[in-house]
Design an enzyme around this catalytic site. Structure first.
Site, mmCIF file in Angstrom:
data_model
loop_
_atom_site.group_PDB
_atom_site.id
_atom_site.type_symbol
_atom_site.label_atom_id
_atom_site.label_comp_id
_atom_site.label_asym_id
_atom_site.label_seq_id
_atom_site.Cartn_x
_atom_site.Cartn_y
_atom_site.Cartn_z
ATOM 1 C CD GLU A 198 7.340 68.112 8.592
ATOM 2 O OE1 GLU A 198 8.389 67.950 8.043
ATOM 3 O OE2 GLU A 198 6.757 66.996 8.844
ATOM 4 C CD GLU A 229 4.076 64.552 7.500
ATOM 5 O OE1 GLU A 229 5.087 64.035 7.799
ATOM 6 O OE2 GLU A 229 3.812 65.333 6.690
#
Ligand code: BMA
Length: 374
Positions: free
Chosen positions: A185, A294
């Site tokens: 991320e 995710e």
């Protein structure tokens, strides 16, 4: 003429094929190479379903042998198992979510023996400040790369990661392959490796240093590497802005979480599908594997989320796997509840079973050791 051009093309593709069908680590173990090849083949047929910390705990339970929220609802286990090694670097016995590392190793080897795919994330301590992963302090990445005054601290962290990975073995002492997803991320600003404090070139250097150190210095050869952004991109150019290179990446992925009300607003689903098209194309062009690393809708407050939202976002894409985040349940410290997969009695249970029965969603009983590692 035509024939000779075809012949040349054919010879060319035969020559290229071995390289294309090999992970970035040219010394990867046999099972790691097979995992890489099989994930590619699987993306043509279906999408492996994954869950973070699935065997360790769920909503209202912890460490009960054989238990899993996914299994309680569907009768089957996931095909992909996500684990987290944050706090390994500070020599803790348990990870940052209290999962003991020795138990984690047992869960990993039992899932592996059935053909389960293992992926590991790392919310690692900031090596410069000693605070958490969520400490975006300026200068961190400069300080830990070669020449920086915290380089040795960082190398000591990586030594522990290497030891952990090399400690993952089956009962024949063969190394267990892992999809490692470090510095995830990074297109957001919340982690010390994120874009708030780490420029594109610096990020690339960090990723490259890490792979080269683990692979070439520490001789860790049971890893596939996942490049992972958040959902802060809209096309291939923005997705690849921080891409560290084909020679250090095997999987292209991103993370995204549903928010809002999907019962009346399909914008998350539409956007997720668009972003998946972007990484799917990149994977095809670069000959890599695409995955949704995710995903989830915390507490799943829409009882048809599985078939009406998630499947509509992912179902038409060529993806190796999707991984739902952890069923933490009630978190006393934060005074909040977090789970992404239904437990028995949850309002989305029926829809999750429908999702489970879709031909393209693959769980443990759809795979086996031979299919994934041979
Ligand atoms: C987050 C939350 C946290 C957890 C972290 C690392 O998204 O689930 O509770 O500590 O992931 O697993």
């Amino acid at each position: 003429m035509k024939v000779s051009i075809l012949l040349v093309l054919n010879i060319f593709s035969v020559l290229l094929l071995p390289a294309q069908n090999f992970p970035s680590d040219h010394h990867a173990t046999e099972q790691t190479v097979q995992l890489y090849r099989n994930l590619k083949l699987i993306s043509d047929k279906g999408i492996l379903f994954g869950h973070q910390d699935d065997l360790a705990y769920g909503v209202n339970w912890k460490y009960q042998p054989g238990k899993s929220d996914v299994k309680d609802v569907t009768g089957d286990y996931p095909a992909v198992y996500g684990w987290e090694i944050g706090h390994l670097e500070i020599d803790a016995a348990v990870n940052l979510d209290s999962v003991p590392f020795d138990r984690m190793k047992e869960y990993i080897s039992s899932a592996y023996s059935k053909g389960g795919v293992i992926t590991i994330s790392w919310h690692g301590t900031n090596p410069m400040t000693g605070k958490t992963a969520w400490d975006p302090e300026n200068g961190t990445v400069e300080s830990i790369l070669p020449g920086g005054d915290k380089q040795e601290v960082f190398k000591a962290q990586l030594d522990k990661v290497a030891d952990f990975m090399l400690g993952l073995k089956d009962n024949k002492e063969a190394l267990i392959p892992v999809i490692f997803r470090p510095f995830h991320e990074h297109t957001g600003g919340w982690f010390w490796w994120g874009n708030k404090t780490t420029g594109n070139d610096l990020y690339k250097k960090l990723f490259r240093f890490t792979v080269q150190y683990l692979r070439d210095t520490k001789n860790v050869h049971n890893l596939l590497y996942a490049y992972n952004t958040g959902s802060e991109f809209n096309d291939a150019t923005t997705y690849l802005q921080r891409y560290p290179g084909d020679d250090v990446v095997d999987i292209v992925s991103f993370d995204t979480y549903q928010n809002g009300n999907p019962a009346i607003d399909s914008s998350w689903q539409v956007k997720t599908s668009q972003l998946l098209s972007v990484i799917e194309r990149i994977a095809a062009e670069k000959n890599k594997i695409a995955a949704l690393a995710e995903v989830g809708f915390n507490k799943i407050p829409y009882d048809q989320w599985w078939t009406n939202t998630l499947y509509k976002a992912i179902g038409s894409h060529k993806l190796a796997y999707v991984l739902l985040w952890r069923n933490a349940g009630y978190k006393a410290k934060e005074k909040e509840t977090e789970f992404y997969v239904p437990y028995k009695g949850h309002s989305s249970e029926l829809d999750f079973k429908k999702f489970y029965h879709l031909p393209k969603t693959l769980f443990q009983s759809d795979i086996n050791y031979k299919l994934i590692y041979k």
